[in-house]
Design an enzyme around this catalytic site. Structure first.
Site, PDB file in Angstrom:
ATOM      1  NE  ARG A  69      -1.961   2.182   3.630  1.00  0.00           N
ATOM      2  CZ  ARG A  69      -2.572   2.636   4.732  1.00  0.00           C
ATOM      3  NH1 ARG A  69      -3.759   2.156   5.082  1.00  0.00           N
ATOM      4  NH2 ARG A  69      -1.998   3.524   5.514  1.00  0.00           N
ATOM      5  CE1 TYR A  99      -5.249   6.320   7.799  1.00  0.00           C
ATOM      6  CE2 TYR A  99      -4.667   5.923   5.504  1.00  0.00           C
ATOM      7  CZ  TYR A  99      -4.968   5.445   6.759  1.00  0.00           C
ATOM      8  OH  TYR A  99      -4.948   4.111   6.996  1.00  0.00           O
ATOM      9  CG  ASP A 120      -7.105   3.554   3.435  1.00  0.00           C
ATOM     10  OD1 ASP A 120      -8.200   3.988   3.031  1.00  0.00           O
ATOM     11  OD2 ASP A 120      -6.932   3.081   4.581  1.00  0.00           O
ATOM     12  CG  HIS A 153      -8.575   6.782   6.234  1.00  0.00           C
ATOM     13  ND1 HIS A 153      -9.089   7.481   7.294  1.00  0.00           N
ATOM     14  CD2 HIS A 153      -8.186   5.594   6.726  1.00  0.00           C
ATOM     15  CE1 HIS A 153      -8.991   6.749   8.385  1.00  0.00           C
ATOM     16  NE2 HIS A 153      -8.454   5.582   8.066  1.00  0.00           N
ATOM     17  CD  GLU A 168      -8.233   0.463   3.089  1.00  0.00           C
ATOM     18  OE1 GLU A 168      -7.152  -0.034   2.710  1.00  0.00           O
ATOM     19  OE2 GLU A 168      -8.481   0.735   4.268  1.00  0.00           O
ATOM     20  CD  GLU A 201     -10.276   0.870   7.599  1.00  0.00           C
ATOM     21  OE1 GLU A 201      -9.475   0.273   6.874  1.00  0.00           O
ATOM     22  OE2 GLU A 201      -9.993   1.913   8.213  1.00  0.00           O
ATOM     23  NE  ARG A 226      -9.733  -2.077   4.314  1.00  0.00           N
ATOM     24  CZ  ARG A 226      -8.558  -2.490   4.793  1.00  0.00           C
ATOM     25  NH1 ARG A 226      -7.928  -3.491   4.197  1.00  0.00           N
ATOM     26  NH2 ARG A 226      -8.018  -1.918   5.848  1.00  0.00           N
ATOM     27  CD  GLU A 234      -4.370  -2.472   6.870  1.00  0.00           C
ATOM     28  OE1 GLU A 234      -5.568  -2.642   7.149  1.00  0.00           O
ATOM     29  OE2 GLU A 234      -3.826  -1.358   6.824  1.00  0.00           O
ATOM     30  CD1 TRP A 276      -7.915  11.959  10.211  1.00  0.00           C
ATOM     31  CD2 TRP A 276      -8.505   9.881  10.785  1.00  0.00           C
ATOM     32  NE1 TRP A 276      -6.765  11.233  10.354  1.00  0.00           N
ATOM     33  CE2 TRP A 276      -7.098   9.942  10.706  1.00  0.00           C
ATOM     34  CE3 TRP A 276      -9.106   8.658  11.093  1.00  0.00           C
ATOM     35  CZ2 TRP A 276      -6.272   8.850  10.945  1.00  0.00           C
ATOM     36  CZ3 TRP A 276      -8.297   7.563  11.350  1.00  0.00           C
ATOM     37  CH2 TRP A 276      -6.881   7.673  11.281  1.00  0.00           C
TER      38      TRP A 276
HETATM   39  O1  EZ4 Z   1      -7.373   4.307  10.184  1.00  0.00           O
HETATM   40  O2  EZ4 Z   1      -6.995   1.282  12.035  1.00  0.00           O
HETATM   41  O3  EZ4 Z   1      -6.458   0.583   6.406  1.00  0.00           O
HETATM   42  N1  EZ4 Z   1      -6.168   0.946   7.507  1.00  0.00           N
HETATM   43  C1  EZ4 Z   1      -6.717   1.996   8.133  1.00  0.00           C
HETATM   44  C2  EZ4 Z   1      -6.254   2.283   9.536  1.00  0.00           C
HETATM   45  C3  EZ4 Z   1      -7.365   2.914  10.368  1.00  0.00           C
HETATM   46  C4  EZ4 Z   1      -7.140   2.651  11.832  1.00  0.00           C
HETATM   47  C5  EZ4 Z   1      -8.322   3.197  12.660  1.00  0.00           C
HETATM   48  O4  EZ4 Z   1      -8.253   2.741  13.965  1.00  0.00           O
HETATM   49  O5  EZ4 Z   1      -7.530   2.678   7.554  1.00  0.00           O
HETATM   50  O6  EZ4 Z   1      -5.115   3.108   9.500  1.00  0.00           O
HETATM   51 CO    CO Z   2      -8.233   1.767   5.788  1.00  0.00          CO
END
Ligand code: EZ4
Ligand code: CO
Length: 402
Positions: free
Chosen positions: A147, A159, A210, A212, A236, A262, A283, A339, A402
């Site tokens: 990643r 992030y 990701d 996010h 992702e 996730e 995920r 992951e 976030w």
């Molecule tokens: O932000 O596990 O793909 N991984 C992620 C992580 C999440 C954290 C949140 O607790 O997106 O970095």
């Molecule tokens: Co993630």
């Protein structure tokens, strides 16, 4: 085989972990991860105050019945706190069942579907050049999948970027850190990252990224389309995951494979995305999606629709969760990727385990049960420290995902 003790252990070997330990009258113990990043004590309290009293005297061999009892019997359903608490009980009971049968958990799940579990590592850098070089370091160590995240100019606390190599730990002690977000800067910058990575390292490995949860549906659709030439394994969380119909729009525009889930905790969160074939990788994890019992249902539904697993595996999921994840990954037919972020030495000291990482793959423990334990004496030397995930704001000061 009656449960005689159930206790919650909170420890912070560098970061907080919540663990449930169940003991039976014939002396077997089982452990389950109950860590919910930034909201740890809510799950600890849910377990201690509301679940542990229900476990004493129950037959530890009745995993499914206990799951149904805790889920349907509470009346109030779903949600990350409830489902993480149920997961901890479920996983501890699978651990006990494995120990009582003398078999590793993956054998109870049907045995091996594969010899090893492909993982992805986490390359990062404060510039595109640094991230490209970091990808090279993962490839040199045998990783099949990486990643890649890079700092976005003008976006402090992007992030996925940390000062430590190999892992990214976003939670910090004290009150939440403020982080900044600019969709415009991100979208202007990130396609150049994939271009530079493929230009330097070629196409003979899996590349992931990701987002996010930061983009709107049309922005995500545009990004997916723009990066098709770089053939990502998956993009992702392009949009906030709970907005399910957003994925229809993304799907109409791009063939870049999509991963999400996730933050999901129930099969109901996954149902539409899976049955409408809106995603490629789901995920959901053992710890946040109701344990092995419930995760297996999600993955069976996914199998029917050609969706593969891509379990979350950040450092806030304890080695107990990772142990369980590797058993599930080893057994299921529709495994996609796992992951993997190495835990710190302090965390590994508190959670001795038999699963191991080698040359880009994880291997399950062959010990009966999960093959992971908690060293309670070591755990007690690392007291809980309040910590939160960051909160993102835009340049105008308003809150963003976030
Ligand atoms: O932000 O596990 O793909 N991984 C992620 C992580 C999440 C954290 C949140 O607790 O997106 O970095
Ligand atoms: Co993630």
């Amino acid at each position: 085989m009656k449960i005689v003790d159930a206790k919650v252990i909170v420890t912070s070997p560098g970061r907080n972990f919540v663990t449930l330990k169940i003991t039976t009258d014939d002396g077997l113990t089982g452990v389950g991860d109950a860590t919910l990043n930034g909201r740890e004590l809510a799950v600890a309290s849910y377990l201690t105050e509301h679940v542990c009293p229900l476990l004493i005297g129950r037959d530890a061999s009745r995993i499914e019945d206990t799951w149904q009892f805790l889920y349907r019997g509470a009346y109030w359903r779903r949600g990350p706190v409830t489902m993480t608490a149920i997961a901890a009980v479920d996983v501890a009971l699978w651990d006990i069942k494995g120990k009582s049968a003398g078999l590793p958990v993956y054998q109870l799940l049907g045995g091996r579907s594969r010899d090893r579990v492909m993982v992805y590592g986490h390359a990062q850098g404060s510039t595109i050049e640094e991230t490209v070089a970091d990808v090279g370091r993962f490839l040199a160590r045998g990783y099949q999948a990486v990643r890649a995240q890079t700092a976005v100019p003008g976006v402090s606390g992007t992030y996925g970027i940390s000062s430590e190599p190999d892992r990214y730990e976003p939670a910090s002690a004290g009150l939440p850190e403020a982080s900044l977000w600019s969709t415009q800067s991100y979208l202007n910058h990130v396609p150049d990252l994939f271009d530079a990575i493929r230009d330097t390292h070629g196409y003979d490995f899996q590349l992931l990224h990701d987002v996010h949860h930061r983009l709107s549906p049309i922005e995500a659709a545009g990004l997916g389309k723009a990066i098709e030439p770089y053939r990502l394994f998956c993009l992702e969380d392009p949009t906030p995951a709970e907005d399910q119909t957003a994925f229809r729009l993304i799907r109409q525009h791009t063939t870049t494979p999509i991963a999400t889930g996730e933050v999901f905790n129930s099969i109901m969160d996954c149902q539409q995305l899976i049955t409408e074939r809106l995603i490629d990788y789901i995920r959901t994890t053992v710890v946040h999606a109701g344990g092995i019992t419930h995760l297996r249902r999600i993955l069976s539904l996914a199998e029917l629709y050609g969706v593969r697993s891509g379990a979350h595996g950040a450092t806030d999921l304890s080695p107990v969760c990772l142990a369980a994840a590797v058993h599930v990954d080893t057994a299921i037919p529709n495994f996609g990727i796992q992951e993997y972020m190495p835990h710190t030495d302090a965390t590994n000291e508190v959670f001795p385990h038999g699963h191991r990482f080698h040359d880009g793959y994880l291997y399950p423990s062959e010990e009966p049960g999960l093959g992971v334990d908690i060293d309670e004496e070591a755990a007690a030397t690392y007291p809980y420290q309040r910590a939160y995930l960051p909160v993102a704001r835009l340049h105008d000061g308003s809150v963003h995902d976030w």
